[in-house]
Write a protein that holds these residues in place. Structure first.
Motif, PDB file in Angstrom:
ATOM      1  N   SER A  75      -4.699  13.459  -2.038  1.00 22.91           N
ATOM      2  CA  SER A  75      -3.921  12.323  -1.542  1.00 22.91           C
ATOM      3  C   SER A  75      -4.575  11.022  -1.994  1.00 22.91           C
ATOM      4  N   HIS A  76      -3.749  10.084  -2.420  1.00 20.08           N
ATOM      5  CA  HIS A  76      -4.245   8.769  -2.839  1.00 20.08           C
ATOM      6  C   HIS A  76      -3.706   7.695  -1.902  1.00 20.08           C
ATOM      7  N   LEU A  77      -4.596   6.839  -1.428  1.00 17.21           N
ATOM      8  CA  LEU A  77      -4.185   5.595  -0.788  1.00 17.21           C
ATOM      9  C   LEU A  77      -4.524   4.481  -1.765  1.00 17.21           C
ATOM     10  N   VAL A 103      -3.372  11.232   8.616  1.00 16.29           N
ATOM     11  CA  VAL A 103      -3.730  12.254   7.633  1.00 16.29           C
ATOM     12  C   VAL A 103      -3.538  13.605   8.321  1.00 16.29           C
ATOM     13  N   TYR A 159       0.730   5.644   0.032  1.00 18.95           N
ATOM     14  CA  TYR A 159       0.001   6.900   0.209  1.00 18.95           C
ATOM     15  C   TYR A 159       0.828   7.970  -0.483  1.00 18.95           C
ATOM     16  N   PHE A 186      -3.356   4.673   9.248  1.00 17.47           N
ATOM     17  CA  PHE A 186      -2.564   5.707   8.578  1.00 17.47           C
ATOM     18  C   PHE A 186      -2.961   7.091   9.069  1.00 17.47           C
ATOM     19  N   GLY A 209       0.230  10.664   5.794  1.00 18.37           N
ATOM     20  CA  GLY A 209       0.273   9.533   4.870  1.00 18.37           C
ATOM     21  C   GLY A 209       1.163   8.414   5.368  1.00 18.37           C
ATOM     22  N   MET A 239       1.996   5.085   7.371  1.00 15.93           N
ATOM     23  CA  MET A 239       1.112   3.919   7.485  1.00 15.93           C
ATOM     24  C   MET A 239       1.795   2.746   8.170  1.00 15.93           C
ATOM     25  N   TYR A 268       0.848  -1.203   0.000  1.00 19.20           N
ATOM     26  CA  TYR A 268       0.000   0.000   0.000  1.00 19.20           C
ATOM     27  C   TYR A 268       0.877   1.245   0.000  1.00 19.20           C
TER      28      TYR A 268
END
Ligand SMILES: [Ca+2]
Length: 444
Positions: free
Chosen positions: A135-137, A185, A118, A183, A171, A173, A116
């Protein structure tokens, strides 16, 4: 920025402070045994992730903030594992908090090859006007029969979080002992948790946003994920169900203790007066932006101790105080016990090489001064059971460096599969050059 003349004053003060340990309450003349830093890799821009393969091979992934992840074998050269740069939002050459921010391997990575990431992507189509990025996870995976190479064609987007400003993204994790992904943020950025994209109470205190939180999800069920049934705000229509804890500013250091009761340590970067480490409990409110460290916080006067301090949040919950606190040199430029300007966070030491650190939280501050690369490594000792004293913080002497001075910014710490620690640095103030280095903490 603080004026240069003030910084010179701070520098003299820190040289005096170096032989002491400090916490918010007291100063003592003890100091821990020195350790060393041994260079293990270099040529990075900003190495902010070191994630071990848990397969006995000693291999680790090193993630560079610019978007490149390399696989380091124990003896062989580093090779590119994944190049995510085409998907990362355009970064500045100078100071930038965006990029590839977090990596976590699935607990069954050896079987399923899933991991994974982030990262900061460009603002999504339809994202709020004038906001900075999204933001992308995402879930990634390796090639089917080769754990040493990511599959460049596969990405499963799990969650998008729009970010009003470029800074305070977290981000970071880790999978917990319960198998769920935790995670951090950040609060969306800017300063004081105010301005565009920040509601009147601040994002940290607003349960309708993911910003300013520690989130917890189950990546093994649901599509694209599910929320664990016992997350604290499940069923509350005015809260995001992913929230596990809240009231955080930029929870940069995030790690589970490999031993003990597997506590979750989250270092929250402060703004002006205090840097802190929180032991995260389910549903806990860690105070931002009503609290900073053990004190109140006034967004209108962030450098001053407010005359009044909120004792409870808007719903009547008491705040959870940090376990570890130190003064930020920005707010206390004259104090010799100010530990730095931005906490980097760290790990409870569970390795074998440096027994005197066992069970202690080893962490770093990015730079003791804002105007110079002056990162420092610290060790925090838990008070005796039943004591309500704060953890004792001591500067960890680095015998491998003249006068213990690194003269580098410490961007993150990392941990190997056998619990040994790594210190990751760069020389500059941002994403310039290839001065990024990975050091291993070794006995001296
Ligand atoms: Ca706090």
């Amino acid at each position: 920025m603080i004026p240069l003349s003030l910084c010179n004053f701070v520098r003299v003060g820190l040289a005096v402070a170096a032989v002491f340990f400090f916490n918010v309450a007291s100063v003592s003349a003890q100091t821990p045994k020195p350790v060393g830093l041994r260079l293990v890799a270099e040529g990075y821009v900003s190495p902010i992730n070191l994630i071990p393969f848990e397969d006995g091979s000693g291999r680790v992934l090193v993630g560079d903030q610019i978007g490149v992840i390399k696989l380091l074998s124990k003896d062989g050269p580093a090779k590119v594992f994944l190049d995510l740069r085409p998907k990362v939002t355009k970064l500045k050459n100078g100071f930038d908090e965006r990029g590839l921010l977090g990596i976590a391997l699935h607990p069954k990575f050896n079987d399923n090859g899933k991991f994974y990431i982030y990262y900061s992507a460009p603002l999504r189509a339809g994202g709020p006007e004038k906001w900075d990025h999204t933001s992308h996870l995402s879930e990634f995976r390796t090639l089917p029969n080769d754990r040493s190479q990511a599959d460049p064609a596969y990405e499963k987007l799990l969650l998008q979080i729009d970010e009003p400003q470029a800074n305070h993204n977290s981000g970071r994790m880790a999978f917990g002992p319960d198998g769920f992904l935790y995670f951090g943020v950040g609060d969306g950025g800017n300063g004081s948790d105010v301005g565009l994209g920040h509601p009147p109470q601040g994002n940290g205190q607003d349960l309708t946003t993911h910003l300013g939180k520690v989130l917890r999800i189950d990546v093994d069920s649901g599509n694209p994920y599910s929320v664990p049934k016992d997350n604290p705000f499940v069923g509350n229509s005015k809260a995001k169900p992913e929230i596990y804890a809240f009231g955080l500013r930029n929870p940069w250091g995030l790690s589970f203790d490999r031993g003990g009761t597997r506590e979750l340590f989250v270092a929250d970067v402060g703004q002006s007066r205090f840097e802190e480490v929180n032991i995260i409990v389910k549903g806990g409110n860690y105070g931002w932006n009503l609290r900073e460290g053990m004190e109140g916080f006034d967004p209108k006067a962030p450098l001053k101790k407010p005359e009044t301090m909120a004792e409870k949040d808007a719903e009547g919950r008491p705040f959870v105080d940090p376990a570890i606190v130190y003064k930020n040199a920005k707010g206390f430029p004259k104090d010799t016990d100010a530990g730095g300007t931005c906490i980097t966070g760290g790990y409870v030491y569970r390795g074998k090489a440096i027994p005197h650190l066992t069970g202690k939280y080893v962490f770093a501050d990015w730079s003791r001064m804002w105007t110079k690369s002056d990162g420092a490594v610290y060790v925090a000792t838990r008070p005796e059971t039943g004591s309500n004293k704060p953890w004792k913080i001591e500067l960890l002497p680095l015998a491998s460096h003249p006068d213990g001075q690194l003269n580098k910014c410490i961007v993150a710490l990392g941990e190997s599969a056998d619990g040994e620690l790594y210190v990751m640095t760069n020389d500059g103030r941002g994403l310039e050059g290839e001065t990024g280095k990975v050091f291993k903490l070794v006995p001296q």
